[in-house]
Design an enzyme around this catalytic site. Structure first.
Site, PDB file in Angstrom:
ATOM      1  N   TRP A   1     -12.491  10.925  11.274  1.00  0.00           N
ATOM      2  CA  TRP A   1     -13.252  11.847  12.128  1.00  0.00           C
ATOM      3  C   TRP A   1     -13.395  11.277  13.533  1.00  0.00           C
ATOM      4  CZ3 TRP A   1     -14.407  10.834   7.041  1.00  0.00           C
ATOM      5  CH2 TRP A   1     -14.290  11.918   6.168  1.00  0.00           C
TER       6      TRP A   1
ATOM      7  N   HIS B   1     -18.414  17.375  10.956  1.00  0.00           N
ATOM      8  CA  HIS B   1     -18.240  18.304   9.840  1.00  0.00           C
ATOM      9  C   HIS B   1     -19.602  18.838   9.406  1.00  0.00           C
ATOM     10  CE1 HIS B   1     -18.037  14.363   7.178  1.00  0.00           C
ATOM     11  NE2 HIS B   1     -19.051  14.368   7.995  1.00  0.00           N
TER      12      HIS B   1
ATOM     13  N   ARG C   1     -14.771  17.662  17.314  1.00  0.00           N
ATOM     14  CA  ARG C   1     -13.890  16.505  17.137  1.00  0.00           C
ATOM     15  C   ARG C   1     -13.340  16.068  18.486  1.00  0.00           C
ATOM     16  NH1 ARG C   1     -11.744  16.837  11.594  1.00  0.00           N
ATOM     17  NH2 ARG C   1     -13.653  17.358  10.445  1.00  0.00           N
TER      18      ARG C   1
ATOM     19  N   GLN D   1     -16.836  25.259  10.441  1.00  0.00           N
ATOM     20  CA  GLN D   1     -16.551  25.006   9.027  1.00  0.00           C
ATOM     21  C   GLN D   1     -17.542  25.765   8.158  1.00  0.00           C
ATOM     22  OE1 GLN D   1     -16.831  20.733   8.446  1.00  0.00           O
ATOM     23  NE2 GLN D   1     -14.634  20.475   8.791  1.00  0.00           N
TER      24      GLN D   1
ATOM     25  N   VAL E   1     -16.503  12.369  -2.128  1.00  0.00           N
ATOM     26  CA  VAL E   1     -16.202  12.976  -3.428  1.00  0.00           C
ATOM     27  C   VAL E   1     -15.331  12.047  -4.275  1.00  0.00           C
ATOM     28  CG1 VAL E   1     -16.460  15.451  -2.926  1.00  0.00           C
ATOM     29  CG2 VAL E   1     -14.365  14.267  -2.233  1.00  0.00           C
TER      30      VAL E   1
ATOM     31  N   ALA F   1     -18.248  19.933  -4.314  1.00  0.00           N
ATOM     32  CA  ALA F   1     -18.449  20.240  -2.897  1.00  0.00           C
ATOM     33  C   ALA F   1     -17.118  20.656  -2.320  1.00  0.00           C
ATOM     34  CB  ALA F   1     -18.984  19.023  -2.148  1.00  0.00           C
TER      35      ALA F   1
HETATM   36  N1  DAH Z   1     -15.926  17.324   5.537  1.00  0.00           N
HETATM   37  C1  DAH Z   1     -14.486  17.357   5.337  1.00  0.00           C
HETATM   38  C2  DAH Z   1     -13.785  17.430   6.674  1.00  0.00           C
HETATM   39  O1  DAH Z   1     -14.374  17.791   7.634  1.00  0.00           O
HETATM   40  C3  DAH Z   1     -14.097  18.568   4.506  1.00  0.00           C
HETATM   41  C4  DAH Z   1     -14.539  18.378   3.093  1.00  0.00           C
HETATM   42  C5  DAH Z   1     -13.726  17.777   2.171  1.00  0.00           C
HETATM   43  C6  DAH Z   1     -15.801  18.786   2.705  1.00  0.00           C
HETATM   44  C7  DAH Z   1     -14.095  17.580   0.881  1.00  0.00           C
HETATM   45  C8  DAH Z   1     -16.217  18.598   1.386  1.00  0.00           C
HETATM   46  C9  DAH Z   1     -15.345  17.982   0.469  1.00  0.00           C
HETATM   47  O2  DAH Z   1     -17.392  18.958   0.979  1.00  0.00           O
HETATM   48  O3  DAH Z   1     -15.756  17.800  -0.802  1.00  0.00           O
HETATM   49  O4  DAH Z   1     -12.649  17.058   6.747  1.00  0.00           O
END
Ligand code: DAH
Length: 359
Positions: A156, A190, A216, A230, A273, A327
């Site tokens: 990120w 995010h 970003r 998002q 995760v 998630a």
């Molecule tokens: N937060 C991640 C991103 O911005 C996207 C994401 C991936 C969210 C996996 C989630 C997850 O909740 O389980 O790249």
């Protein structure tokens, strides 16, 4: 003779003002000014004739009378032409013509896709939750199992916010170290930090989505923007599992794209995760045969997901032995691009009416 000079001057004055008059009312006041029965300038001259010699009377009398007629006819001519002009003006207005159409705006494609997504998840019993765009280092990273100095942070590219709270650089560093950090602010990269914020305040079972704006620190191109949106999803319970996730997410995409479609889960990595997944849907354009949109693979990559990492539950104050959940996170622009066949993400923020008016 002074009197005939007066008459000459009066004539010039009168004819000039009559010619310049803009409306009937000013013509009337000119009539009073020159021909008025008591104070009219010409009237006064005519009235004073009786004091003149016969020779003067003979000379001035006809001149003054002629001027009286001339002024009268100039006044009526001018009145006629003013009336004609106003009739013409009225004739130019077509009262039967339909009015100009009021231009109605429409929703931005991102707004309408987000609305649709909210509606679908609400109908699946998800709640809609929001969180701050200026987020702390702690919620954006640490609480999501992305510790300081961990290489996962490179996933990120972050806009850090400089805080002007009167502390010197040394004071800030000292405090940050002692407290283990956490109070530094950034523009959230995010919507995942809202997972922990929500869990801190609520008891499972629950299911939420979190739509929102993210940032970003990246170079822009056809598929990257420094600012985008998002939708995060989180379901936690005693036994919320991947099979549940598969059902929810397939149902969601089928409703969004209004057709039956398959989904595909591939192993991936996100620190918050375990296991982590990448979700693909069957290409909505070619149905899986291969086309330019899916780059001939038949699949479209649409979201990251996984089973919530025990460390994330711990950060929220839950006991990971009691609970589990899934998630996911999707990019709103990407979904809108697929849905409306939009080739370049920058179009959403271009302010170009030719683009906006198509929706
Ligand atoms: N937060 C991640 C991103 O911005 C996207 C994401 C991936 C969210 C996996 C989630 C997850 O909740 O389980 O790249």
């Amino acid at each position: 003779m002074t009197k005939d000079i007066d008459i000459k001057r009066l004539r010039e004055d009168a004819l000039k003002s009559i010619k310049a008059a803009a409306d009937a009312a000013s013509l009337e006041s000119l009539r009073v000014k020159f021909l008025g029965r008591k104070e009219g300038e010409l009237t006064k001259i005519l009235r004073s004739l009786k004091d003149f010699s016969i020779a003067e009377k003979k000379k001035i009398g006809p001149l003054a009378n002629a001027l009286r007629q001339e002024i009268e006819s100039a006044l009526s001519e001018k009145l006629k032409s003013l009336q004609a002009a106003s009739h013409k003006l009225q004739a130019d207005i077509d009262l039967t013509r339909p009015g100009r159409k009021v231009q109605r705006g429409s929703l931005h494609p991102l707004t309408s896709v987000e609305k649709e997504i909210r509606e679908i998840f609400k109908s699946l019993n998800f709640s809609v939750v929001e969180g701050p765009e200026a987020e702390s280092d702690y919620y954006n990273f640490d609480a999501l199992n992305i510790p300081k100095d961990h290489p996962a942070r490179d996933m990120w590219d972050t806009f850090w916010l400089r805080q002007n709270d009167g502390r010197t650089k040394e004071q800030k560093n000292k405090r940050t170290k002692r407290q283990g950090g956490g109070e530094r602010l950034l523009l959230r990269t995010h919507t995942s930090p809202v997972q922990v914020r929500y869990m801190e305040q609520h008891k499972p079972p629950f299911q939420i989505i979190v739509p929102g704006r993210v940032f970003r620190y990246e170079a822009t191109d056809a598929s990257h923007e420094t600012n985008f949106h998002q939708v995060e999803g989180l379901m936690v319970g005693k036994d919320a599992n991947l099979a549940n996730f598969k059902f929810v997410i397939r149902e969601f995409f089928q409703r969004l794209f209004k057709r039956k479609l398959s989904i595909r889960l591939r192993p991936s990595y996100f620190p918050f995760v375990e296991p982590g997944l990448e979700v693909d849907i069957q290409c909505v354009k070619c149905g899986g045969n291969g086309c330019n949109i899916c780059k001939n693979s038949g699949w479209l990559e649409v979201m990251g997901a996984g089973m919530v990492h025990p460390r994330v539950f711990e950060a929220a104050g839950y006991n990971p032995r009691d609970l589990q959940g899934f998630a996911f996170g999707l990019g709103l622009e990407r979904i809108a691009m697929i849905k409306y066949n939009i080739p370049d993400i920058r179009l959403f923020y271009s302010g170009d009416l030719r683009f906006i008016k198509q929706f």
